[in-house]
Design a protein around this motif. Structure first.
Motif, short mmCIF file in Angstrom:
data_model
loop_
_atom_site.label_atom_id
_atom_site.label_comp_id
_atom_site.label_asym_id
_atom_site.label_seq_id
_atom_site.Cartn_x
_atom_site.Cartn_y
_atom_site.Cartn_z
N ASP A 122 0.79 -1.27 0.02
CA ASP A 122 0.06 0.08 0.13
C ASP A 122 0.77 1.42 0.01
OD1 ASP A 122 0.87 -0.14 2.55
OD2 ASP A 122 -0.80 -0.26 3.74
N ASN A 123 1.99 1.17 -0.66
CA ASN A 123 3.04 2.44 -0.52
C ASN A 123 3.37 2.98 0.89
OD1 ASN A 123 2.57 2.41 -3.64
ND2 ASN A 123 0.57 3.14 -3.06
N ARG A 124 3.38 2.11 1.98
CA ARG A 124 3.45 2.45 3.17
C ARG A 124 3.97 1.40 3.94
NH1 ARG A 124 3.60 6.53 1.13
NH2 ARG A 124 2.73 8.45 1.40
N LEU A 125 3.38 0.20 3.97
CA LEU A 125 3.83 -0.78 4.84
C LEU A 125 4.81 -1.87 4.28
CD1 LEU A 125 0.31 -1.78 6.53
CD2 LEU A 125 2.09 -0.15 7.43
N LYS A 126 5.62 -2.48 4.90
CA LYS A 126 6.15 -3.67 4.34
C LYS A 126 5.54 -4.73 4.17
CE LYS A 126 6.95 -6.34 8.68
NZ LYS A 126 8.09 -6.74 9.52
N GLY A 127 5.74 -5.44 2.96
CA GLY A 127 5.20 -6.65 2.46
C GLY A 127 5.27 -6.77 0.87
N MET A 128 4.27 -7.40 0.40
CA MET A 128 4.19 -7.77 -0.82
C MET A 128 3.24 -8.20 -1.69
SD MET A 128 5.84 -11.93 0.21
CE MET A 128 7.30 -11.19 0.92
N LEU A 129 2.95 -8.62 -2.61
CA LEU A 129 1.63 -8.98 -3.34
C LEU A 129 0.54 -9.81 -2.27
CD1 LEU A 129 -0.19 -9.30 -5.86
CD2 LEU A 129 1.01 -11.18 -6.32
N GLU A 130 1.13 -10.61 -1.55
CA GLU A 130 0.36 -11.58 -0.89
C GLU A 130 -0.23 -10.67 0.44
OE1 GLU A 130 2.58 -14.27 -3.49
OE2 GLU A 130 3.22 -12.53 -2.18
N THR A 131 0.73 -9.80 0.77
CA THR A 131 0.20 -8.93 2.00
C THR A 131 -1.18 -8.13 1.40
OG1 THR A 131 2.47 -8.68 2.52
CG2 THR A 131 0.96 -7.17 3.48
N SER A 155 3.60 -22.84 13.51
CA SER A 155 4.34 -23.70 13.02
C SER A 155 5.92 -23.51 12.72
CB SER A 155 3.96 -23.88 11.28
OG SER A 155 4.42 -22.52 10.78
N LYS A 156 6.34 -22.18 13.24
CA LYS A 156 7.87 -22.11 13.17
C LYS A 156 8.45 -22.78 14.23
CE LYS A 156 10.12 -19.72 10.69
NZ LYS A 156 10.91 -20.14 9.58
N ASN A 157 7.69 -23.09 15.37
CA ASN A 157 8.12 -23.61 16.65
C ASN A 157 8.13 -24.99 16.66
OD1 ASN A 157 8.17 -20.92 17.88
ND2 ASN A 157 6.16 -21.01 18.81
N ARG A 158 7.48 -25.71 15.41
CA ARG A 158 7.44 -26.99 15.20
C ARG A 158 8.23 -27.31 14.09
NH1 ARG A 158 2.47 -29.56 17.92
NH2 ARG A 158 1.80 -27.90 19.09
N GLY A 159 9.13 -26.43 13.72
CA GLY A 159 9.99 -26.90 12.56
C GLY A 159 9.50 -26.42 11.18
N ALA A 160 8.65 -25.55 10.85
CA ALA A 160 8.23 -25.20 9.70
C ALA A 160 9.50 -24.53 9.05
CB ALA A 160 7.16 -24.30 9.55
N GLU A 161 9.81 -24.65 7.80
CA GLU A 161 11.05 -24.25 7.20
C GLU A 161 11.00 -22.99 6.17
OE1 GLU A 161 12.91 -27.47 5.12
OE2 GLU A 161 12.95 -28.82 6.95
N PHE A 162 9.78 -22.44 6.21
CA PHE A 162 9.62 -21.07 5.33
C PHE A 162 10.43 -20.24 6.05
CE2 PHE A 162 6.07 -20.72 8.22
CZ PHE A 162 6.14 -19.38 8.71
N ILE A 163 11.04 -19.37 5.20
CA ILE A 163 11.72 -18.07 5.76
C ILE A 163 11.04 -16.96 6.06
CG2 ILE A 163 13.86 -18.84 4.22
CD1 ILE A 163 12.94 -16.43 2.49
N SER A 164 11.47 -16.34 7.08
CA SER A 164 10.85 -15.11 7.84
C SER A 164 10.24 -14.15 6.72
CB SER A 164 11.50 -14.39 8.97
OG SER A 164 11.87 -15.25 9.94
N PHE A 165 10.99 -13.94 5.58
CA PHE A 165 10.66 -13.09 4.51
C PHE A 165 9.31 -13.56 3.78
CE2 PHE A 165 10.83 -11.98 -0.17
CZ PHE A 165 10.84 -10.71 -0.15
N HIS A 166 9.10 -14.76 3.89
CA HIS A 166 7.88 -15.34 3.15
C HIS A 166 6.72 -15.48 4.14
CE1 HIS A 166 10.32 -17.09 -0.18
NE2 HIS A 166 10.18 -15.87 -0.43
N HIS A 167 6.76 -14.96 5.33
CA HIS A 167 5.64 -14.96 6.18
C HIS A 167 4.22 -15.00 5.67
CE1 HIS A 167 3.04 -13.56 9.37
NE2 HIS A 167 3.59 -14.54 10.14
N ASP A 168 4.03 -13.60 4.99
CA ASP A 168 2.94 -13.36 4.42
C ASP A 168 2.43 -14.36 3.44
OD1 ASP A 168 3.12 -11.17 6.24
OD2 ASP A 168 3.07 -9.74 4.69
N LYS A 169 3.37 -15.04 2.69
CA LYS A 169 2.84 -15.84 1.45
C LYS A 169 2.56 -17.14 2.48
CE LYS A 169 6.43 -14.78 -1.96
NZ LYS A 169 5.75 -14.73 -3.01
#
Length: 215
Positions: A122-131, A155-169
């Motif tokens: 939205d031209n202000r917040l961090k994020g991406m298309l999925e946001t 899920s991160k506490n249980r071993g999910a492997e997605f990187i933090s950058f892809h949280h919104d995805k």
């Protein structure tokens, strides 16, 4: 035979194939016809966010061009993304504004080209298309959306492997997995109104697109 790009005077450059698929469905759902072979805007994926000053200069000089839009992700910081883009534009557009408006940039160059920039979400917040697409989740679905976000965090506490950058995805695909039918692609979710393309939260972008391309 000239390609569609060669014939199109209105062009949009996006970061990736996902943007290229999603935007036509969003725009058409807001009342702008988008027929295959007669698209109002030619969309080309850049394959990343490397918008160099040489590349922008070359695009602005293309024959027949009347409108050019660029869409990129804010990623971790919208201000940094904007400054990088502004620096790349400055050699060609000396009067580009210091700040990007909250409603997206629309600027007439000294050669008369209508030039626009939108930074997801939205031209202000961090994020991406999925946001941005999460803005189209209906009010009645907000409790499930909140729960999907909580599940992704756990899920991160249980071993999910997605990187933090892809949280919104991870969040939106988790939420889509719980819809009927489950696991639809983003553009299908718009087409089937699992996501709501006329949601008020999406209208600032839709209006930017409409105004940039005189649609």
């Amino acid at each position: 035979m000239p390609s569609k790009e060669d014939k199109s005077t209105k062009r949009l450059i996006v970061e990736g194939e996902q943007d290229k698929r999603v935007i036509p469905y969003l725009i058409e759902a807001n009342g702008i016809p988008w027929k295959k072979g007669n698209e109002p805007v030619y969309i080309q994926p850049r394959g990343g966010n490397d918008f160099s000053n040489y590349w922008i200069s070359a695009r602005l000089k293309e024959a027949g061009l009347t409108h050019l839009g660029l869409i990129l992700d804010a990623d971790d910081d919208s201000s940094t993304s904007w400054q990088r883009m502004r620096d790349a534009c400055l050699p060609s557009i000396r009067d580009i504004p210091q700040e990007i408006p909250e409603t997206g940039l629309i600027h007439i160059t000294n050669t008369g080209i209508k030039f626009g920039i939108w930074i997801m979400p939205d031209n202000r917040l961090k994020g991406m298309l999925e946001t941005f697409l999460a803005y189209m989740i209906s009010d009645e679905n907000q409790p499930l959306w909140k729960y999907a976000q909580e599940v992704v965090e756990e899920s991160k506490n249980r071993g999910a492997e997605f990187i933090s950058f892809h949280h919104d995805k991870a969040c939106i695909y988790t939420w889509l997995a719980w819809q009927n039918p489950p696991g639809r692609q983003l553009h299908n979710a718009i087409e089937e109104r699992i996501l709501h393309p006329q949601h008020p939260n999406a209208q600032v972008f839709v209006n930017w697109f409409r105004n940039l391309y005189d649609l």
